[in-house]
Design an enzyme around this catalytic site. Sequence first.
Site, short mmCIF file in Angstrom:
data_model
loop_
_atom_site.label_atom_id
_atom_site.label_comp_id
_atom_site.label_asym_id
_atom_site.label_seq_id
_atom_site.Cartn_x
_atom_site.Cartn_y
_atom_site.Cartn_z
CG HIS A 84 -2.14 -0.86 1.04
ND1 HIS A 84 -2.11 -2.22 1.26
CD2 HIS A 84 -3.42 -0.57 0.65
CE1 HIS A 84 -3.31 -2.73 1.02
NE2 HIS A 84 -4.12 -1.76 0.64
N GLY A 85 2.05 1.21 0.44
CA GLY A 85 2.85 2.43 0.44
C GLY A 85 4.22 2.22 1.03
#
Length: 467
Positions: A322-323
């Site tokens: 996700h990041g």
Amino acid sequence: MVFSSLLFLFLYLPVVLLIYYVTPLRWRNGVLLVFNLIFYGWGEPVYIVIMFLSTAIDYTHGMLVERYKRRDDDRGARLAVCSSVVFNLALLFFFKYWDFVAGSLAAIGLPLMPILGLSLPIGISFYTFQTMSYTIDVYRGDAPVQRNLINFGTFVTLFPQLIAGPIIKYKELGDQIDHRDYPVERFASGIQTFAVGLGKKVLLANNLGQLWDAYKALPAAELTTAGAWLGVIAFSLQIYFDFSGYSDMAVGLGRMLGFEFARNFDYPYISRSVTEFWRRWHISLGSWFREYVYIPMGGNRVSRPRLCFNLLVVWGATGIWHGASWNFLLWGLYFGVLLIVEKLWLGRRIERWPVPLQHAYALFLVAVSWAIFAVEDFSQLGLYLGAMFGFAGGGAFDGAFFYYLRSYLPTLVLACAASTPLAAGLWRRLPERVWKAALPVLLLCVLLLSTAYLVDATYNPFLYFRF
């Protein structure tokens, strides 16, 4: 370019549909490929090169896998699959994680890698996973090799779900890339689904996002316990309607173009456990990790220690997907631990609890997870979580909390209701003649209200674009 923009709604999409449907069937993939590249390159024309490279590499590797399999050379086929996976992961690492690793090393006194300051290609986490699925599916025999480069390029760059999902496996879409039909009913269903998604995004997610932003920006000394919970509830609803709204719009656009994409959300906030939540949230991502990572590692058919290891690896990877930030890794491991606890000890006990308690348990843990997800700075995250659990600099309540609660209460109530099957259930109970007459009116109202909001609004983020 985003779906919830006037440019897309009133220029790009009408032009695409017009040209697409006046084009003879045999040329439609080529036309769609051109429009896919225009869509992606609108904001980042330089990164179209990555799309060409990714398409060429995976197309070539698919052909290699098929050639080796035809010769009964399993070792060669495996090497081709590995080469494809390494290329895709290397591409993802370079653009998404290089600066994260370099900065983390520099922070502990090991400046071994230069910080490059590259901008993140939009949607790279989504389309690298999609292209990886192709060579794996060909190797497993789950899908035939795609010999038409135009058709394969159309799969890689398909604009409805290119930059924020849902993640489509090649075996799910390959046949539709080669052959699809265009019934009027599917097109009409696409318009309906797109309109619902647009309303979720523009009318609910955007408004709730402003409430979350107000609380996230507060200094720790002014944050109250009630305010911290109000803020994280707003974010929980914002991210759901933002991402599920985008997914609905993607499914709707796919239907308008003759494709059928799988559903990506199934009312996750009605879950009774964390395990159930992840069966309902971002279904395509969970399915991808389960099929291409968890099961090849042994899945459930292993010893308890190995099962725990498998789950932590998969959920650590889910988090960091996700990041490029430590809070995302923490968020993934948080869910990994909860799922281990439910799978090995707590799961059957939860089933014996009263149903309201099951819902409260799941919603509480999910809300805490969204605080971890949303606050990237660890020092601020600690203060925010502390405020949620009673250690707030501003005390329990303040006037700002009651002001925001009054101002956003109608939106919060509507969003809570819309996150359940309640409205859909009531709608299905209406007589057919009533809902057939009411549906076009409701959809038109949603489109008009969304357009009016977009004409006047400056706040229109898409949370999952950065992934």
